[in-house]
Design a protein around this motif. Structure first.
Motif, PDB file in Angstrom:
ATOM      1  N   GLN A 105       0.827  -1.208   0.000  1.00 51.99           N
ATOM      2  CA  GLN A 105       0.000   0.000   0.000  1.00 51.99           C
ATOM      3  C   GLN A 105       0.863   1.261   0.000  1.00 51.99           C
ATOM      4  N   LEU A 106       1.954   1.219   0.750  1.00 52.68           N
ATOM      5  CA  LEU A 106       2.866   2.362   0.742  1.00 52.68           C
ATOM      6  C   LEU A 106       3.537   2.517  -0.623  1.00 52.68           C
ATOM      7  N   GLU A 107       3.966   1.410  -1.215  1.00 50.63           N
ATOM      8  CA  GLU A 107       4.622   1.484  -2.518  1.00 50.63           C
ATOM      9  C   GLU A 107       3.661   2.005  -3.587  1.00 50.63           C
ATOM     10  N   GLU A 108       2.431   1.577  -3.542  1.00 56.99           N
ATOM     11  CA  GLU A 108       1.445   2.073  -4.505  1.00 56.99           C
ATOM     12  C   GLU A 108       1.240   3.576  -4.334  1.00 56.99           C
ATOM     13  N   THR A 109       1.168   4.036  -3.086  1.00 54.37           N
ATOM     14  CA  THR A 109       0.963   5.460  -2.811  1.00 54.37           C
ATOM     15  C   THR A 109       2.172   6.277  -3.238  1.00 54.37           C
ATOM     16  N   VAL A 110       3.373   5.771  -2.985  1.00 56.82           N
ATOM     17  CA  VAL A 110       4.597   6.447  -3.436  1.00 56.82           C
ATOM     18  C   VAL A 110       4.596   6.594  -4.958  1.00 56.82           C
ATOM     19  N   THR A 111       4.242   5.543  -5.660  1.00 54.80           N
ATOM     20  CA  THR A 111       4.217   5.576  -7.128  1.00 54.80           C
ATOM     21  C   THR A 111       3.187   6.574  -7.638  1.00 54.80           C
TER      22      THR A 111
ATOM     23  N   LEU B  56       1.844   9.269  -6.003  1.00 51.69           N
ATOM     24  CA  LEU B  56       1.925  10.650  -5.545  1.00 51.69           C
ATOM     25  C   LEU B  56       3.290  11.301  -5.714  1.00 51.69           C
ATOM     26  N   THR B  57       4.305  10.543  -6.048  1.00 53.01           N
ATOM     27  CA  THR B  57       5.647  11.116  -6.184  1.00 53.01           C
ATOM     28  C   THR B  57       6.226  10.766  -7.549  1.00 53.01           C
ATOM     29  N   GLY B  58       7.382  11.328  -7.818  1.00 55.03           N
ATOM     30  CA  GLY B  58       8.054  11.033  -9.081  1.00 55.03           C
ATOM     31  C   GLY B  58       8.998   9.855  -8.999  1.00 55.03           C
ATOM     32  N   VAL B  59       8.969   9.126  -7.884  1.00 54.91           N
ATOM     33  CA  VAL B  59       9.880   7.991  -7.702  1.00 54.91           C
ATOM     34  C   VAL B  59       9.463   6.840  -8.615  1.00 54.91           C
ATOM     35  N   ARG B  60      10.424   6.281  -9.331  1.00 52.08           N
ATOM     36  CA  ARG B  60      10.159   5.167 -10.227  1.00 52.08           C
ATOM     37  C   ARG B  60      11.258   4.114 -10.072  1.00 52.08           C
ATOM     38  N   GLY B  61      10.950   2.907 -10.484  1.00 53.33           N
ATOM     39  CA  GLY B  61      11.914   1.819 -10.357  1.00 53.33           C
ATOM     40  C   GLY B  61      11.674   1.049  -9.076  1.00 53.33           C
ATOM     41  N   ARG B  62      11.714  -0.276  -9.171  1.00 52.93           N
ATOM     42  CA  ARG B  62      11.349  -1.120  -8.033  1.00 52.93           C
ATOM     43  C   ARG B  62      12.188  -0.838  -6.797  1.00 52.93           C
ATOM     44  N   THR B  63      13.483  -0.705  -6.967  1.00 57.94           N
ATOM     45  CA  THR B  63      14.363  -0.489  -5.822  1.00 57.94           C
ATOM     46  C   THR B  63      14.107   0.865  -5.179  1.00 57.94           C
TER      47      THR B  63
ATOM     48  N   VAL C  16      11.359   2.736  -5.364  1.00 56.85           N
ATOM     49  CA  VAL C  16      10.031   2.776  -4.744  1.00 56.85           C
ATOM     50  C   VAL C  16      10.048   2.047  -3.406  1.00 56.85           C
ATOM     51  N   ARG C  17      10.742   0.913  -3.363  1.00 55.68           N
ATOM     52  CA  ARG C  17      10.837   0.159  -2.112  1.00 55.68           C
ATOM     53  C   ARG C  17      11.535   0.995  -1.037  1.00 55.68           C
ATOM     54  N   ALA C  18      12.616   1.657  -1.422  1.00 58.58           N
ATOM     55  CA  ALA C  18      13.345   2.491  -0.462  1.00 58.58           C
ATOM     56  C   ALA C  18      12.491   3.662   0.011  1.00 58.58           C
ATOM     57  N   ALA C  19      11.733   4.274  -0.909  1.00 57.39           N
ATOM     58  CA  ALA C  19      10.875   5.400  -0.542  1.00 57.39           C
ATOM     59  C   ALA C  19       9.761   4.956   0.397  1.00 57.39           C
TER      60      ALA C  19
END
Length: 321
Positions: free
Chosen positions: A116-122, A124-131, A133-136
């Protein structure tokens, strides 16, 4: 009013529900307040007074039988006239972060907190890439002291306090300038209540965002708020600095004083009577039938002042001299 520029400015906000048979329910009437960056405004009052309806109006989440009036400005955007596309794409999560009531019920039960956090990061933010997004997502969890080793758990595997931290982490992902916390301490024991409000306070103390906290928990409001707005029967009847409201000189509206006197550590004296039905409000002061200061003047609507909407407010001793 505050000296800092408001993040949210509400003027004349009213909500009416159209019911079968032409009946109208006046859920919110002429609400007026500001929330500044770095400030917490606590909106308090008994259950059913219109607090959560006001929050739903700000988020554009009212049912189709609702009518709104007035304005609620978040920067240059009027939330009451914004269309669903604007609210969904630019407001919810990005400009208003919602900390919900009953966070365990708000979280998706069949997905882990990490997903759920990873989906929200993707989203609402410009963070991309599995690694990345996981870190964010892990950084977002750490921001609210949610343990990283619990991220792969489902909501039902969390305590009430951890579910609250997860919901707060989701609300903070978009770095919204306004946090809206709707009864964030419901169902928590006193230690968790204090921890929760302290966490919320920490996220506005940097001065970058404001917090509107809707609550009936006066102890939580006293702990976190800079200012207090008291709602009764759909109207804000008092707006005051928290230190003056909970301390000296105390509230000015008789209803506000009744709320404090009902606390166990004060007089422990309940307010007599019951709140009126929002669909059958009296023509004058809605609190008059329960008020020991009521006179014939209370048959008319009380004057709206900065201090209290009341014909007979309590006057501080030093103001009587």
């Amino acid at each position: 009013m505050t000296e800092r520029p408001p993040v949210l400015s509400v003027r004349g906000l009213s909500v009416r529900f159209l019911m079968p048979g032409g009946r109208r329910v006046a859920a919110v009437t002429d609400a007026r307040f500001d929330v500044a960056a770095g400030e917490c405004l606590a909106l308090i009052g008994e259950s059913g007074c219109g607090k959560s309806v006001l929050a739903s109006a700000l988020l554009g989440l009212l049912p189709c039988n609702a009518q709104t009036a007035g304005e609620a400005r978040l920067g240059d955007l009027d939330l009451l006239t914004a269309d669903e596309r604007t609210l969904a794409r630019t407001v919810r999560g990005r400009r208003i972060g919602l900390v919900p009531q009953s966070p365990a019920a708000h979280l998706t039960p069949v997905r882990t907190i990490r997903s759920q956090l990873e989906e929200t990061v993707t989203a609402l933010t410009g963070v991309r890439g599995r690694t990345a997004v996981r870190a964010a997502a892990e950084a977002a969890a750490e921001r609210t002291a949610f343990p990283v080793d619990h991220l792969d758990r489902h909501p039902h595997e969390l305590s009430g306090g951890l579910a609250q931290r997860a919901a707060t982490a989701l609300a903070l992902v978009g770095d919204a300038p306004l946090l809206l916390a709707d009864e964030p301490t419901t169902g928590l024991d006193r230690d968790l209540v204090e921890h929760t409000v302290d966490e919320l306070r920490r996220h506005i103390d940097d001065g970058d965002r404001g917090l509107l906290m809707i609550t009936h928990d006066l102890a939580a409001a006293e702990r976190i708020a800079d200012r207090v707005a008291v709602m009764y029967a759909g109207r804000i009847v008092e707006l005051a600095a928290a230190a003056a409201f909970f301390g000296t000189p105390g509230p000015r509206h008789p209803y506000s004083r009744g709320l404090l006197d009902a606390l166990p550590d004060r007089a422990f004296a309940p307010i007599p009577g019951m709140p009126p039905e929002l669909g059958d409000l009296p023509a004058g002061c809605a609190f008059a039938p329960r008020c020991d200061r009521a006179t014939d003047a209370c048959a008319g609507l009380p004057p709206v002042t900065e201090a209290a909407a009341c014909h007979h407010p309590h006057v501080p001793e030093d103001a009587r001299a």
